[in-house]
Structures are given as C-alpha cells and as structure tokens.
Write a protein that holds these residues in place. Sequence first.
Motif, PDB file in Angstrom:
ATOM      1  N   ALA A   1      -8.212   7.104  -1.563  1.00  0.00           N
ATOM      2  CA  ALA A   1      -8.375   5.652  -1.522  1.00  0.00           C
ATOM      3  C   ALA A   1      -7.015   4.963  -1.375  1.00  0.00           C
ATOM      4  O   ALA A   1      -6.087   5.226  -2.133  1.00  0.00           O
ATOM      5  N   GLY A   2      -6.907   4.113  -0.379  1.00  0.00           N
ATOM      6  CA  GLY A   2      -5.670   3.385  -0.146  1.00  0.00           C
ATOM      7  C   GLY A   2      -4.659   4.141   0.679  1.00  0.00           C
ATOM      8  O   GLY A   2      -3.677   3.574   1.141  1.00  0.00           O
ATOM      9  N   ARG A   3      -4.874   5.430   0.867  1.00  0.00           N
ATOM     10  CA  ARG A   3      -3.902   6.234   1.604  1.00  0.00           C
ATOM     11  C   ARG A   3      -4.452   6.714   2.943  1.00  0.00           C
ATOM     12  O   ARG A   3      -3.733   7.300   3.735  1.00  0.00           O
ATOM     13  N   ALA A   4      -5.757   6.474   3.159  1.00  0.00           N
ATOM     14  CA  ALA A   4      -6.382   6.857   4.423  1.00  0.00           C
ATOM     15  C   ALA A   4      -7.555   5.922   4.679  1.00  0.00           C
ATOM     16  O   ALA A   4      -8.161   5.407   3.745  1.00  0.00           O
TER      17      ALA A   4
ATOM     18  N   THR B   1     -13.352   5.238   6.717  1.00  0.00           N
ATOM     19  CA  THR B   1     -14.313   5.472   7.798  1.00  0.00           C
ATOM     20  C   THR B   1     -13.936   6.727   8.566  1.00  0.00           C
ATOM     21  O   THR B   1     -14.805   7.501   8.967  1.00  0.00           O
ATOM     22  N   VAL B   2     -12.636   6.949   8.741  1.00  0.00           N
ATOM     23  CA  VAL B   2     -12.158   8.158   9.410  1.00  0.00           C
ATOM     24  C   VAL B   2     -12.431   9.376   8.530  1.00  0.00           C
ATOM     25  O   VAL B   2     -12.870  10.428   9.005  1.00  0.00           O
ATOM     26  N   VAL B   3     -12.186   9.220   7.226  1.00  0.00           N
ATOM     27  CA  VAL B   3     -12.432  10.311   6.275  1.00  0.00           C
ATOM     28  C   VAL B   3     -13.916  10.670   6.282  1.00  0.00           C
ATOM     29  O   VAL B   3     -14.270  11.857   6.322  1.00  0.00           O
TER      30      VAL B   3
ATOM     31  N   MET C   1       0.847  -1.198   0.000  1.00  0.00           N
ATOM     32  CA  MET C   1       0.000   0.000   0.000  1.00  0.00           C
ATOM     33  C   MET C   1       0.881   1.245   0.000  1.00  0.00           C
ATOM     34  O   MET C   1       1.997   1.230   0.542  1.00  0.00           O
ATOM     35  N   PRO C   2       0.389   2.344  -0.590  1.00  0.00           N
ATOM     36  CA  PRO C   2       1.157   3.587  -0.552  1.00  0.00           C
ATOM     37  C   PRO C   2       1.216   4.119   0.874  1.00  0.00           C
ATOM     38  O   PRO C   2       0.426   3.718   1.732  1.00  0.00           O
ATOM     39  N   ALA C   3       2.151   5.019   1.113  1.00  0.00           N
ATOM     40  CA  ALA C   3       2.307   5.593   2.446  1.00  0.00           C
ATOM     41  C   ALA C   3       1.011   6.280   2.876  1.00  0.00           C
ATOM     42  O   ALA C   3       0.379   6.976   2.089  1.00  0.00           O
ATOM     43  N   ALA C   4       0.640   6.074   4.114  1.00  0.00           N
ATOM     44  CA  ALA C   4      -0.592   6.658   4.642  1.00  0.00           C
ATOM     45  C   ALA C   4      -0.412   8.159   4.867  1.00  0.00           C
ATOM     46  O   ALA C   4       0.682   8.618   5.203  1.00  0.00           O
ATOM     47  N   LEU C   5      -1.484   8.894   4.675  1.00  0.00           N
ATOM     48  CA  LEU C   5      -1.452  10.329   4.904  1.00  0.00           C
ATOM     49  C   LEU C   5      -1.647  10.624   6.383  1.00  0.00           C
ATOM     50  O   LEU C   5      -2.305   9.870   7.099  1.00  0.00           O
ATOM     51  N   SER C   6      -1.098  11.737   6.821  1.00  0.00           N
ATOM     52  CA  SER C   6      -1.298  12.143   8.208  1.00  0.00           C
ATOM     53  C   SER C   6      -2.705  12.700   8.371  1.00  0.00           C
ATOM     54  O   SER C   6      -3.388  13.019   7.389  1.00  0.00           O
ATOM     55  N   GLU C   7      -3.135  12.849   9.604  1.00  0.00           N
ATOM     56  CA  GLU C   7      -4.478  13.352   9.870  1.00  0.00           C
ATOM     57  C   GLU C   7      -4.641  14.781   9.343  1.00  0.00           C
ATOM     58  O   GLU C   7      -5.687  15.140   8.805  1.00  0.00           O
TER      59      GLU C   7
END
Length: 148
Positions: free
Chosen positions: A130-133, A136-138, A90-96
Amino acid sequence: MGLKEQITEDMKAAMRAKDAGKLGAIRLITAAIKQKEVDERIELNDAQVQAIVEKMIKQRKDSIAQFEAGGRQDLVAIEQAELAVLTAYMPAALSEAEVQAEVAAAVTASGASGPQDMGKVMAIVKPKLAGRADMTVVSAMVKAALSK
C-alpha cells in the motif's frame, strides 16, 4: 518526525518562501487530514495519512486525464503541480520486479490454487505494498499469477 509533522513544517516553509502553489497543495492535504480526524474523532497515524495522500494523488491523475481530454492545459498544469507536491509525501515506489516478487511470495504463503483465492492473496499483499505500488497493477499481477 511523523508525516503530519513533516507536512506542517513544509507548510510553514512554503509560507516563509511565499510559494503559493506549494502552499495551496499542502493546505489541501492538511484540510483532508483534519476532515478525516474530525469525522472519525481519531488521531491519524502515518499509514492513514499516506492513504489520504494516495487518494488525493489518484484524484489528481484522474483530473489530469479529464482536463487533457477537454483541452484545458491551464488546469492540467495546476493539477500536475499539485501532483508533484503530493508525491513527495509518498514512499519510493517499488519496481515491477519487486512487486512481482511480493505477489509470488504471497501466492506461496497463502497456498492459493486458483482465481477463487484472489482475496486471500490480496489480503497478504495489500498491507505490504500500500502506497508503494499501484494496487490496480498489483491486482492484475495477482490475477495473472493465479490463472496460470
């Protein structure tokens, strides 16, 4: 190199290294990819492969929670090992803060004025994140931004 090719190369490397745990997890990924391709008679692109991996990650997280509730630490360890292999694709996750900025930009771009416009905002945000966060949080962030 595409994501499918990377997965295939990693499978070959795991075979050579005799890494049974990693090999098993990669074979699960390739089986899911092939199943989707056969069912829909299409060649999957990287975004579709990422969606499959993302679904598998969600399944592993759910399984871990269930196994922990049942006191099955042996199965938790297996699922966590598979989860580690899956997250590597998966690509790197984005910060909040980055997710919050994307949500704010989407609210502005869509001209949303209230909770009834949540679908418009999600239609803009989902392809970008999609895939980076965690969606459900978004979704919760969008709901909070629109209810102000």
